[in-house]
Motif scaffolding. Sequence first.
Motif, PDB file in Angstrom:
ATOM      1  N   ASP A 180      -7.338 -11.660  -3.718  1.00  0.00           N
ATOM      2  CA  ASP A 180      -8.238 -12.016  -4.600  1.00  0.00           C
ATOM      3  C   ASP A 180      -9.354 -12.676  -4.500  1.00  0.00           C
ATOM      4  OD1 ASP A 180      -9.321 -12.607  -7.195  1.00  0.00           O
ATOM      5  OD2 ASP A 180      -7.653 -11.701  -8.293  1.00  0.00           O
ATOM      6  N   ARG A 181     -10.560 -12.218  -4.376  1.00  0.00           N
ATOM      7  CA  ARG A 181     -11.812 -13.140  -4.048  1.00  0.00           C
ATOM      8  C   ARG A 181     -12.606 -13.419  -5.331  1.00  0.00           C
ATOM      9  NH1 ARG A 181     -13.416 -13.221   1.154  1.00  0.00           N
ATOM     10  NH2 ARG A 181     -15.304 -14.316   0.370  1.00  0.00           N
ATOM     11  N   GLY A 182     -12.298 -13.303  -6.474  1.00  0.00           N
ATOM     12  CA  GLY A 182     -13.089 -13.352  -7.638  1.00  0.00           C
ATOM     13  C   GLY A 182     -14.126 -12.421  -7.796  1.00  0.00           C
ATOM     14  N   PRO A 183     -15.357 -12.791  -7.755  1.00  0.00           N
ATOM     15  CA  PRO A 183     -16.338 -11.919  -7.970  1.00  0.00           C
ATOM     16  C   PRO A 183     -16.507 -10.722  -6.773  1.00  0.00           C
ATOM     17  CG  PRO A 183     -17.304 -13.922  -7.358  1.00  0.00           C
ATOM     18  CD  PRO A 183     -15.982 -13.940  -7.551  1.00  0.00           C
ATOM     19  N   TYR A 184     -15.947 -11.079  -5.397  1.00  0.00           N
ATOM     20  CA  TYR A 184     -16.043 -10.142  -4.373  1.00  0.00           C
ATOM     21  C   TYR A 184     -14.896  -9.221  -4.369  1.00  0.00           C
ATOM     22  CZ  TYR A 184     -19.714 -13.137  -2.483  1.00  0.00           C
ATOM     23  OH  TYR A 184     -20.687 -13.921  -2.168  1.00  0.00           O
ATOM     24  N   GLY A 185     -14.057  -9.182  -5.641  1.00  0.00           N
ATOM     25  CA  GLY A 185     -12.977  -8.382  -5.739  1.00  0.00           C
ATOM     26  C   GLY A 185     -11.759  -8.489  -5.002  1.00  0.00           C
ATOM     27  N   ARG A 186     -11.030  -7.375  -4.934  1.00  0.00           N
ATOM     28  CA  ARG A 186      -9.693  -7.560  -4.221  1.00  0.00           C
ATOM     29  C   ARG A 186      -9.875  -6.974  -2.733  1.00  0.00           C
ATOM     30  NH1 ARG A 186      -5.147  -6.378  -8.807  1.00  0.00           N
ATOM     31  NH2 ARG A 186      -5.695  -8.471 -10.151  1.00  0.00           N
ATOM     32  N   ILE A 187      -9.789  -7.928  -1.861  1.00  0.00           N
ATOM     33  CA  ILE A 187     -10.366  -7.396  -0.209  1.00  0.00           C
ATOM     34  C   ILE A 187      -8.802  -7.117   0.341  1.00  0.00           C
ATOM     35  CG2 ILE A 187     -11.167  -8.398   1.759  1.00  0.00           C
ATOM     36  CD1 ILE A 187     -13.084  -8.540  -0.858  1.00  0.00           C
ATOM     37  N   VAL A 188      -9.034  -5.911   0.921  1.00  0.00           N
ATOM     38  CA  VAL A 188      -7.733  -5.417   1.621  1.00  0.00           C
ATOM     39  C   VAL A 188      -7.673  -6.044   2.976  1.00  0.00           C
ATOM     40  CG1 VAL A 188      -6.755  -3.393   2.497  1.00  0.00           C
ATOM     41  CG2 VAL A 188      -8.026  -3.263   0.372  1.00  0.00           C
ATOM     42  N   HIS A 189      -6.457  -6.450   3.357  1.00  0.00           N
ATOM     43  CA  HIS A 189      -5.976  -6.977   4.615  1.00  0.00           C
ATOM     44  C   HIS A 189      -4.978  -5.870   5.119  1.00  0.00           C
ATOM     45  CE1 HIS A 189      -7.966 -11.008   4.295  1.00  0.00           C
ATOM     46  NE2 HIS A 189      -8.034 -10.765   2.982  1.00  0.00           N
ATOM     47  N   LEU A 190      -4.905  -6.017   6.407  1.00  0.00           N
ATOM     48  CA  LEU A 190      -4.002  -5.200   7.232  1.00  0.00           C
ATOM     49  C   LEU A 190      -3.125  -6.378   8.282  1.00  0.00           C
ATOM     50  CD1 LEU A 190      -2.418  -2.628   7.771  1.00  0.00           C
ATOM     51  CD2 LEU A 190      -4.172  -2.293   9.650  1.00  0.00           C
ATOM     52  N   GLN A 191      -1.928  -6.522   8.208  1.00  0.00           N
ATOM     53  CA  GLN A 191      -1.145  -7.556   8.652  1.00  0.00           C
ATOM     54  C   GLN A 191      -0.353  -7.051   9.940  1.00  0.00           C
ATOM     55  OE1 GLN A 191      -2.125 -10.523   8.727  1.00  0.00           O
ATOM     56  NE2 GLN A 191      -3.430 -10.443   6.463  1.00  0.00           N
ATOM     57  N   PRO A 192      -0.160  -7.572  11.005  1.00  0.00           N
ATOM     58  CA  PRO A 192       1.005  -7.126  11.944  1.00  0.00           C
ATOM     59  C   PRO A 192       2.266  -7.530  11.274  1.00  0.00           C
ATOM     60  CG  PRO A 192      -0.019  -9.023  12.821  1.00  0.00           C
ATOM     61  CD  PRO A 192      -0.928  -8.691  11.700  1.00  0.00           C
ATOM     62  N   MET A 193       3.447  -6.703  11.539  1.00  0.00           N
ATOM     63  CA  MET A 193       4.694  -7.082  10.951  1.00  0.00           C
ATOM     64  C   MET A 193       5.732  -6.675  12.204  1.00  0.00           C
ATOM     65  SD  MET A 193       6.382  -5.443   7.460  1.00  0.00           S
ATOM     66  CE  MET A 193       7.510  -4.286   8.004  1.00  0.00           C
ATOM     67  N   VAL A 194       6.756  -7.577  12.202  1.00  0.00           N
ATOM     68  CA  VAL A 194       7.829  -7.501  12.953  1.00  0.00           C
ATOM     69  C   VAL A 194       9.319  -7.604  12.421  1.00  0.00           C
ATOM     70  CG1 VAL A 194       6.580  -8.221  15.298  1.00  0.00           C
ATOM     71  CG2 VAL A 194       7.777  -9.680  13.855  1.00  0.00           C
ATOM     72  N   TRP A 195      10.054  -7.139  13.147  1.00  0.00           N
ATOM     73  CA  TRP A 195      11.510  -7.462  12.292  1.00  0.00           C
ATOM     74  C   TRP A 195      12.179  -8.380  13.357  1.00  0.00           C
ATOM     75  CZ3 TRP A 195      13.227  -5.254   7.790  1.00  0.00           C
ATOM     76  CH2 TRP A 195      12.188  -4.276   7.186  1.00  0.00           C
ATOM     77  N   VAL A 196      12.983  -9.440  12.577  1.00  0.00           N
ATOM     78  CA  VAL A 196      13.679 -10.476  13.117  1.00  0.00           C
ATOM     79  C   VAL A 196      15.098 -10.645  12.387  1.00  0.00           C
ATOM     80  CG1 VAL A 196      13.944 -12.750  13.764  1.00  0.00           C
ATOM     81  CG2 VAL A 196      11.631 -11.721  14.133  1.00  0.00           C
ATOM     82  N   ASP A 197      16.009 -10.251  12.954  1.00  0.00           N
ATOM     83  CA  ASP A 197      17.248 -10.240  12.430  1.00  0.00           C
ATOM     84  C   ASP A 197      17.429  -9.395  10.969  1.00  0.00           C
ATOM     85  OD1 ASP A 197      18.366 -11.823  14.404  1.00  0.00           O
ATOM     86  OD2 ASP A 197      17.586 -13.681  13.370  1.00  0.00           O
ATOM     87  N   ASP A 198      16.786  -8.252  11.167  1.00  0.00           N
ATOM     88  CA  ASP A 198      16.492  -7.419  10.045  1.00  0.00           C
ATOM     89  C   ASP A 198      15.995  -7.865   8.906  1.00  0.00           C
ATOM     90  OD1 ASP A 198      17.883  -5.088  10.949  1.00  0.00           O
ATOM     91  OD2 ASP A 198      19.812  -5.790  10.816  1.00  0.00           O
ATOM     92  N   TRP A 199      14.973  -8.964   9.066  1.00  0.00           N
ATOM     93  CA  TRP A 199      14.143  -9.584   8.031  1.00  0.00           C
ATOM     94  C   TRP A 199      12.785  -9.085   8.451  1.00  0.00           C
ATOM     95  CZ3 TRP A 199      15.104 -10.807   3.032  1.00  0.00           C
ATOM     96  CH2 TRP A 199      16.336 -11.359   3.126  1.00  0.00           C
ATOM     97  N   PRO A 200      11.737  -8.764   7.656  1.00  0.00           N
ATOM     98  CA  PRO A 200      10.565  -8.550   8.126  1.00  0.00           C
ATOM     99  C   PRO A 200       9.565  -9.905   8.301  1.00  0.00           C
ATOM    100  CG  PRO A 200      10.572  -8.238   5.888  1.00  0.00           C
ATOM    101  CD  PRO A 200      12.089  -8.250   6.202  1.00  0.00           C
ATOM    102  N   VAL A 201       8.889  -9.800   9.215  1.00  0.00           N
ATOM    103  CA  VAL A 201       7.991 -11.345   9.288  1.00  0.00           C
ATOM    104  C   VAL A 201       6.489 -10.759   9.240  1.00  0.00           C
ATOM    105  CG1 VAL A 201       7.297 -13.240  10.696  1.00  0.00           C
ATOM    106  CG2 VAL A 201       9.757 -12.536  10.546  1.00  0.00           C
ATOM    107  N   ILE A 202       5.903 -11.133   8.349  1.00  0.00           N
ATOM    108  CA  ILE A 202       4.318 -10.583   8.339  1.00  0.00           C
ATOM    109  C   ILE A 202       3.206 -11.589   8.493  1.00  0.00           C
ATOM    110  CG2 ILE A 202       2.788  -9.642   6.700  1.00  0.00           C
ATOM    111  CD1 ILE A 202       5.198  -8.486   4.825  1.00  0.00           C
ATOM    112  N   GLY A 203       2.331 -10.955   9.235  1.00  0.00           N
ATOM    113  CA  GLY A 203       1.430 -11.809   9.836  1.00  0.00           C
ATOM    114  C   GLY A 203       1.855 -12.675  11.237  1.00  0.00           C
TER     115      GLY A 203
END
Length: 487
Positions: free
Chosen positions: A155-178
Amino acid sequence: MSTTTDPYKGWAPLTHVKKTRGWIDPCPFWDDHGNAYLVRVSEKAGLGSRDPASVPGESDGTCLLDEGVHIFDGNLNHHTIEGAKMYKRNGYYYIFAPAGGVKTGWQTVLRSKNIYGPYEDRIVMHQGKTNVNGPHQGGWVETQTGEHWFIHFQDRGPYGRIVHLQPMVWVDDWPVIGKDTENCGTGEPVDVYKKPDVGGVFPVQVPETSDDFDKNKLGLQWQWNANPQEKWYSLTERDGFLRLYALNNSNESGLLYHAPNILTQLFQAPEFTASAKLEFSPAQTGDKAGLVILGDEYMYLTIEKTEEANKVACIYGSPSENGYREEVLESRTAESTTVIFRVDVRNGAVCSFSFSYDRENFVNAGRDFNATAGSWVGAKLGIFAMNTYSDSKGFADFDWVIVGKPVVPAEDNIVSRGDIMKKYDNNYGVRMCDSVIKRHRLLPVKWSYDYGVYLRVWKKSGLKQAMKNISGTLRTIWIFTWIPTDI
C-alpha cells in the motif's frame, strides 16, 4: 458463484452459495481426494479480530454442508488476519494469510497435517529493513520449471497498491518469502531479483499510458469510474478522437466525485506529467470537460459553458459533513474552445495544474494539491465530460492524452564540465555552489543520477552564470531554480 468453460463466452447465472453476514475473503479448496472446502475469515464486531474457519462444501462449489470449524484465533499473535489462501504440499495443509493491517502488517503462514487443525503459525515475510511496508494479500505461484514465487501488494497511499513478486523457497516444509537476511525463517521483500524461469525469454513490457485514440476500442490502461455504458463515449464518431458526452450525474449532487463516466488510469510512476488536448462543443449551460486527479480528495481543470461565457476553472473537491463539496479556486474566460490541460505530478504525489492554447505557453492554475488515495485504490488520473444539471447534447473531443516524464523549465545556461575545471579546482567549486545557493535562495526541484551538481538558473534571476561542481564522490545532479527575494 458462477462457472464457465470459456471466460470469453459467457458465464452461468450467479449461485448464492451461503446467506451470511461478516464472512470475508472466501477461498475455495479441493484436496487430493476431490473433497471441497471453503476457508474464510470472519470479523467479530467490536473486536477488530479476524479468525479463519474451514467449511466443507459440495464438490461443484454450489453450496456449503455446515457452518464450519473455527481453526485459528487471530487475536493471539496475528491480529487482523485476513485474505486466507489454502494449499496442500507434502502432506501439510497450508493457509497463507496476511496479518497486522494493510500498511503495517506481515505475511503469516499456518500449517497442519489435518485440515481442521491444530495449526502451527509462523511469520514468513515482514518489512524488516526494507521500504516495502506491510507486504500484504498475496498468493503462491509455482512455475512450469519448478520455481516458487509469491505475488503480493504494497500500500503506497496515493500511488495505490503496488504489485511485488518475491522469490520463495521451502525450508523444513515452511515457505520462506523474499530474502532471509538473518537466517531466521522470516524473509524481507527484495528490490531487484532475477526474473522467473518460465521456459523462454520475453521482451520487457510496460503498461500503456498515453493514447491518441486512433483505435476502435479503448486501451487496457483505461478504467471507467463505474460499470461502463455505450452512451458515455464514441471512438468512431470522429476519426482519431475520443468523444465524451456531457451527461448528467442524476444519482447524486452533480459533483464530479460521483460521476460514473470519468475515464481514468492509475498512477504509473512516482513523477510524471500528463496532458490532454480537447475540443469543447457545449450545447447548454453546465456542460463541462476536463482533466482530473481523483481520490478521496480531488482537483480538476475544466472548461465549462456558463451563462456569461465559456470559462476555464480549477476546482477542488473534498469530503464534508454532508457528503462532498467543491470549491472554485480560480476561473477565467476561455480564449478558445480548444485547450490543453496539464498536470505535473512530483514525488509525494504533489500535483500542479496548468493549461495552454498553443502547447507552448502554459498558465498555472489553482494551487499545489496533494493527491489522496480513493477507496481501496490509489489516486487516479482521469478525463471527463458532463453536465452538472441535466443531460445535454454537448460533448468534448479528446485528441490525445500524453503521459511522460516530468516537465522541467528550460535552462538559462549550464556550464560545461570542461569550463568549470578550467576556472576552479574541485573544492573551490563546492564552496562556490554553497555560496550561490545561500545568496540567491536556490531551491532543489529535481533529482537524477549522474556525476556532479548542476545549478539551473532562470533568466529572470539576473544571475549570468550557472556553475557545475564536478565531484567524483557525488553521483547526483541537483537542479535548482531561483526564488525571488520578495516571495
